[in-house]
Design a protein around this motif. Structure first.
Motif, PDB file in Angstrom:
ATOM      1  N   SER A   1       0.841  -1.187   0.000  1.00  0.00           N
ATOM      2  CA  SER A   1       0.000   0.000   0.000  1.00  0.00           C
ATOM      3  C   SER A   1       0.881   1.245   0.000  1.00  0.00           C
ATOM      4  O   SER A   1       1.961   1.255   0.611  1.00  0.00           O
TER       5      SER A   1
ATOM      6  N   ASP B   1      -4.626   3.497   8.385  1.00  0.00           N
ATOM      7  CA  ASP B   1      -5.862   2.751   8.157  1.00  0.00           C
ATOM      8  C   ASP B   1      -6.359   2.846   6.720  1.00  0.00           C
ATOM      9  O   ASP B   1      -7.126   1.992   6.266  1.00  0.00           O
ATOM     10  N   ALA B   2      -5.920   3.876   5.975  1.00  0.00           N
ATOM     11  CA  ALA B   2      -6.327   4.005   4.583  1.00  0.00           C
ATOM     12  C   ALA B   2      -5.792   2.860   3.727  1.00  0.00           C
ATOM     13  O   ALA B   2      -6.312   2.590   2.639  1.00  0.00           O
TER      14      ALA B   2
ATOM     15  N   ASP C   1      -8.369   0.283   2.572  1.00  0.00           N
ATOM     16  CA  ASP C   1      -9.152   0.611   1.378  1.00  0.00           C
ATOM     17  C   ASP C   1      -8.367   0.278   0.110  1.00  0.00           C
ATOM     18  O   ASP C   1      -8.937  -0.219  -0.873  1.00  0.00           O
TER      19      ASP C   1
ATOM     20  N   ARG D   1      -8.466  -3.534  -0.350  1.00  0.00           N
ATOM     21  CA  ARG D   1      -9.780  -4.017  -0.788  1.00  0.00           C
ATOM     22  C   ARG D   1      -9.946  -3.829  -2.295  1.00  0.00           C
ATOM     23  O   ARG D   1     -10.364  -4.746  -3.013  1.00  0.00           O
ATOM     24  N   ALA D   2      -9.630  -2.631  -2.770  1.00  0.00           N
ATOM     25  CA  ALA D   2      -9.803  -2.339  -4.191  1.00  0.00           C
ATOM     26  C   ALA D   2      -8.800  -3.114  -5.039  1.00  0.00           C
ATOM     27  O   ALA D   2      -9.172  -3.760  -6.035  1.00  0.00           O
TER      28      ALA D   2
ATOM     29  N   ALA E   1      -4.798  -3.879   8.057  1.00  0.00           N
ATOM     30  CA  ALA E   1      -5.112  -3.852   6.628  1.00  0.00           C
ATOM     31  C   ALA E   1      -4.654  -5.138   5.942  1.00  0.00           C
ATOM     32  O   ALA E   1      -5.341  -5.653   5.044  1.00  0.00           O
TER      33      ALA E   1
END
Length: 244
Positions: free
Chosen positions: A60, A65-66, A69, A72-73, A109
């Protein structure tokens, strides 16, 4: 076999490509720089076309915490494209201890990402590696100043990236595990001791002070970041790696 290695231009990804190639496989590295964008799906169909297996060594762009997301994508796009391409084995590179340090956002994550592989449409293997030797100097720098480095006595079991890459390559070339395999180095070492060894090897005369609250790894409980029973234990020792 033909492999698509996502994140294949990074530190560990490039080592995985090297290990697969040395074993006689066809391994192609893919990243945004090669025209593959996991967030948009651009280039994925072409990257996975004809591949027997895909290895996900992506990271990432953030560690907060982002990052959940992002995973997931990106993971959703990757697994959907892999299913459509007829890929028979999806291998995720993860981190030892992601499920044992809930206070770290990036680890939470990675747990999300692992669950996507477990419940996804492609037979899978999850390979959890410990911290790479190549990143230890950076970890040490997080809590240092001109005179002192503060480090917790958190236990690590670091591994050489090349060793971990060979383990990932071997697993990827085999049948899907439908589960998790830990990969680690041969020695369990406290992070503050790693700091002292590293600074001495680099001729850095700063003092390492043991501080149980210093840095993100202070949040890890005892043995949370060391390998579990049944792990693949790689041969290279940190002290030997430092000298070479």
């Amino acid at each position: 076999m033909k492999f698509a290695v996502l994140g294949g231009t990074g530190l560990i990804g490039s080592e995985i490509v090297t290990a697969l190639t040395a074993a006689g496989h066809e391994a192609l590295p893919h990243a945004r720089s090669t025209g593959v964008d996991l967030l948009t799906g651009e280039g994925l169909a072409q990257a996975l076309g004809g591949a027997d297996a895909v290895i996900d060594a992506t990271q990432s762009p953030t560690t907060d915490d982002a990052s959940a997301d992002f995973f997931r994508a990106a993971t959703g796009n990757l697994l959907t494209a892999a299913e459509h391409a007829g890929v028979r084995h999806a291998v995720l590179l993860s981190i030892v201890g992601v499920d044992r340090v809930p206070d770290l956002g990036y680890y939470r994550a990675k747990v999300v990402q692992e669950e996507l592989y477990r419940t996804g449409p492609v037979p899978f293997s999850i390979v959890r590696a410990t911290q790479f030797f190549e990143y230890l100097a950076e970890i040490i720098s997080w809590t240092g100043d001109r005179n002192t480095v503060r480090l917790p006595p958190t236990l690590l079991q670091p591994v050489a990236a090349a060793d971990a890459a060979r383990a990932v390559a071997d697993i990827a070339a085999g049948a899907p595990l439908h589960g998790i395999r830990d990969v680690a180095g041969p020695d369990v070492i406290a992070l503050d001791d790693i700091g002292r060894t590293t600074l001495a090897a680099r001729g850095d005369d700063r003092t390492v002070t043991t501080d149980a609250t210093a840095g993100p790894f202070a949040l890890a409980p005892d043995h949370a970041l060391t390998a579990r029973d049944g792990a693949l234990i790689c041969p290279t020792r940190y002290g030997d790696w430092l000298t070479t």
